[in-house]
Motif scaffolding. Structure first.
Motif, short mmCIF file in Angstrom:
data_model
loop_
_atom_site.label_atom_id
_atom_site.label_comp_id
_atom_site.label_asym_id
_atom_site.label_seq_id
_atom_site.Cartn_x
_atom_site.Cartn_y
_atom_site.Cartn_z
N UNK A 38 0.76 -1.01 0.06
CA UNK A 38 -0.10 -0.04 0.12
C UNK A 38 0.91 1.37 -0.04
N UNK A 39 1.91 1.30 0.76
CA UNK A 39 2.79 2.33 1.06
C UNK A 39 3.55 2.66 -0.36
N UNK A 40 3.64 1.79 -1.45
CA UNK A 40 4.22 1.91 -2.63
C UNK A 40 3.27 2.66 -3.53
N UNK A 41 1.93 2.43 -3.42
CA UNK A 41 0.83 3.07 -4.22
C UNK A 41 0.80 4.48 -3.77
N UNK A 42 0.82 4.83 -2.39
CA UNK A 42 1.05 6.08 -1.98
C UNK A 42 2.14 6.98 -2.57
N UNK A 43 3.49 6.41 -2.44
CA UNK A 43 4.55 6.80 -2.95
C UNK A 43 4.49 7.26 -4.45
N UNK A 44 3.78 6.37 -5.16
CA UNK A 44 3.70 6.55 -6.77
C UNK A 44 2.92 7.88 -6.94
N UNK A 45 1.84 7.98 -6.10
CA UNK A 45 0.81 9.00 -6.17
C UNK A 45 1.35 10.38 -5.90
N UNK A 46 2.39 10.31 -4.79
CA UNK A 46 2.94 11.50 -4.43
C UNK A 46 3.98 11.83 -5.78
N UNK A 117 -3.31 6.15 2.21
CA UNK A 117 -4.16 6.76 1.78
C UNK A 117 -4.12 6.78 0.13
N UNK A 118 -5.48 6.56 -0.41
CA UNK A 118 -5.15 6.71 -2.02
C UNK A 118 -5.56 8.15 -2.42
N UNK A 119 -4.97 8.85 -3.41
CA UNK A 119 -5.31 10.09 -3.73
C UNK A 119 -4.83 11.16 -2.78
N UNK A 120 -3.50 10.69 -2.33
CA UNK A 120 -2.95 11.60 -1.17
C UNK A 120 -2.38 12.85 -1.88
N UNK A 121 -1.70 12.65 -3.06
CA UNK A 121 -1.18 13.83 -3.82
C UNK A 121 -1.97 15.14 -3.73
N UNK A 122 -3.17 14.92 -4.33
CA UNK A 122 -4.17 15.94 -4.55
C UNK A 122 -4.69 16.55 -2.94
N UNK A 123 -5.00 15.77 -2.12
CA UNK A 123 -5.30 16.26 -0.80
C UNK A 123 -4.09 16.96 -0.05
N UNK A 124 -2.72 16.61 -0.46
CA UNK A 124 -1.83 17.38 0.29
C UNK A 124 -1.52 18.64 -0.29
N UNK A 229 -9.57 5.06 4.98
CA UNK A 229 -9.31 4.99 6.36
C UNK A 229 -8.83 3.53 6.42
N UNK A 230 -8.03 3.16 7.26
CA UNK A 230 -7.41 1.86 7.58
C UNK A 230 -7.23 1.70 9.07
N UNK A 231 -7.96 1.90 9.84
CA UNK A 231 -7.75 1.75 11.13
C UNK A 231 -8.18 0.20 11.54
N UNK A 232 -9.08 -0.30 11.02
CA UNK A 232 -9.59 -1.77 10.99
C UNK A 232 -9.29 -2.53 10.05
N UNK A 233 -9.17 -3.93 9.96
CA UNK A 233 -8.79 -4.72 9.10
C UNK A 233 -9.82 -4.87 7.80
#
Length: 434
Positions: A38-46, A117-124, A229-233
């Motif tokens: 998941x973190x790789x998806x986030x880094x790619x989006x950033x 988070x997905x779409x994090x680049x747009x949000x930040x 969100x990813x608080x719970x499984x």
């Protein structure tokens, strides 16, 4: 976006205790979905969004496996200046943010977020643009919630934040329909970050921001982009759905798809990765991901699901809106709205019930508390290395801890703890202590 865009700090050093029964051995952001963490998806989006400097805060257990080199090379993140900072103990977000700031050269501001988070680049980008227009110590992201007891709740006056109430115990001071939840994305000024130096408490960040808010130095913006969100499984199912919809259909040249198999991407993309095998009369309906080395047997039906690498879906199986993590084996069964953890082995005939008879949202008992999942359909979630015998049926919302064994012929009505052995339907389950 301004040329002086600040560095992004991704917090992946926590214990993920509420994510039971998944992530027993790693942070939840390293769970693989659609073939990559998941973190790789986030880094790619950033990277796509024009961010250049990123600091990952990791725990020591994850650092040994996930190095800067492995990320930049495998996921083509060559445009990112990527650094990794260790947080030896999970002392909270304030401690992690301060440690990250010490590895950057005089940061005036930092953007801080969770790494899944997905779409994090747009949000930040929106956060940073708003922060530049005001002289505040922090700009927060807010969204309405009907579950204020689960989150930090913003008290606001227009765009000003006047305080933060962490997980209100009752609705005495908070209207459930209009409560404003603080999302895990922030823009923080160095003056506020410097106050984190000696933080020891889990909620030091919230307390510092609350104090700054009472001085009129905190603002907020409304979130307009879907933020997973990813608080719970079980929330991994929604994250997976979002990622699947944002892929593009493709079939690797090394994949083997039988002539009688059906690949239907009319309702969403279908990705078939390297060396996957789709046998005769199987149907894959998008959105769906079939990972490297996966075998989908004859007469199988897979839809709305992510099947990770080296998983076997035996003949006459139906996999619906589910996630099968790496090394799973399942045969001639029905798996719906479920997550099977790494190396879960399932005998023939598994049936996962996913809908209560009264059609009410599924509740789960976790850490001695009843948790409302907000899902009308939810099957079973297993931890790593679970063994399930033939002809097993699970009721909606069952959690099975890592290493557990369920003997053949059982109907499972209650959740099962780690390494527990269920020999008959009379075996008492557990309330999933973590």
């Amino acid at each position: 976006m301004s040329e002086q865009v600040p560095a992004v700090v991704l917090l992946a050093g926590g214990a993920s205790s509420r994510f039971y029964p998944l992530s027993a051995s790693t942070h939840k952001s390293f769970i693989q979905i659609c073939g990559k963490p998941l973190i790789a998806h986030t880094l790619e989006d950033l990277q796509r969004s024009g961010f250049h400097s990123v600091v990952l805060v990791l725990s020591p257990r994850d650092y040994a496996e996930h190095t800067v080199g492995s990320f930049t090379q495998e996921y083509k993140l060559d445009q990112l200046d990527l650094q990794i900072v260790l947080q030896p103990e999970p002392k909270g977000q304030a401690d992690a943010i301060f440690k990250a700031s010490q590895h950057l050269e005089h940061p005036e501001n930092l953007l801080v977020a969770s790494p899944y988070h997905t779409g994090l680049g747009e949000i930040l980008t929106a956060l940073w643009e708003s922060h530049q227009k005001s002289n505040v110590l922090a700009t927060l992201l807010g969204a309405p919630t009907e579950q204020p007891h689960e989150y930090g709740i913003l008290q606001v006056d227009g765009q000003k934040v006047t305080g933060i109430q962490e997980k209100p115990a009752s609705t005495a001071h908070t209207n459930q329909k209009t409560a404003l939840r603080a999302l895990s994305c922030y823009c923080l000024n160095k003056q506020l970050i410097s106050s984190f130096e000696n933080s020891q408490e889990h909620y030091s960040l919230e307390k510092s921001v609350d104090a700054a808010a009472k001085d009129g130095r905190v603002e907020w913006i409304k979130n307009t982009t879907p933020l997973t969100s990813l608080k719970y499984a079980w929330q991994l199912l929604h994250v997976t759905e979002t990622i699947l919809k944002n892929t593009q259909s493709s079939t690797a040249s090394s994949a083997q798809v039988a002539k009688t198999a059906s690949i239907d991407d009319s309702q969403g993309p279908v990705v078939i990765d390297e060396y996957a095998q789709i046998k005769d009369f199987a149907k894959i309906a998008g959105p769906a991901y079939i990972g490297t080395g996966v075998l989908v047997g004859e007469h199988c039906f897979v839809r709305g699901s992510s099947i990770e690498h080296n998983t076997v879906v035996g003949s006459y199986s139906e996999i619906v809106r589910s996630v099968l993590l790496s090394g799973v084996s399942i045969h001639q069964g029905y798996c719906s709205d479920s997550i099977l953890g790494e190396n879960t082995q399932v005998g023939a005939g598994l049936i996962t019930a996913n809908l209560r008879l009264d059609h009410q949202p599924v509740k789960i008992t976790l850490r001695d508390k009843n948790v409302q999942t907000q899902r009308r359909k939810l099957g079973v979630i297993t931890g790593e290395g679970v063994h399930i015998g033939v002809r097993v049926t699970t009721m909606p919302g069952i959690l099975v801890g890592a290493g557990a064994t369920i003997f053949p012929g059982n109907t499972v009505f209650t959740s099962i703890g780690e390494n527990q052995v269920v020999k008959s339907s009379k075996t008492k389950g557990c309330t999933c202590q973590t």
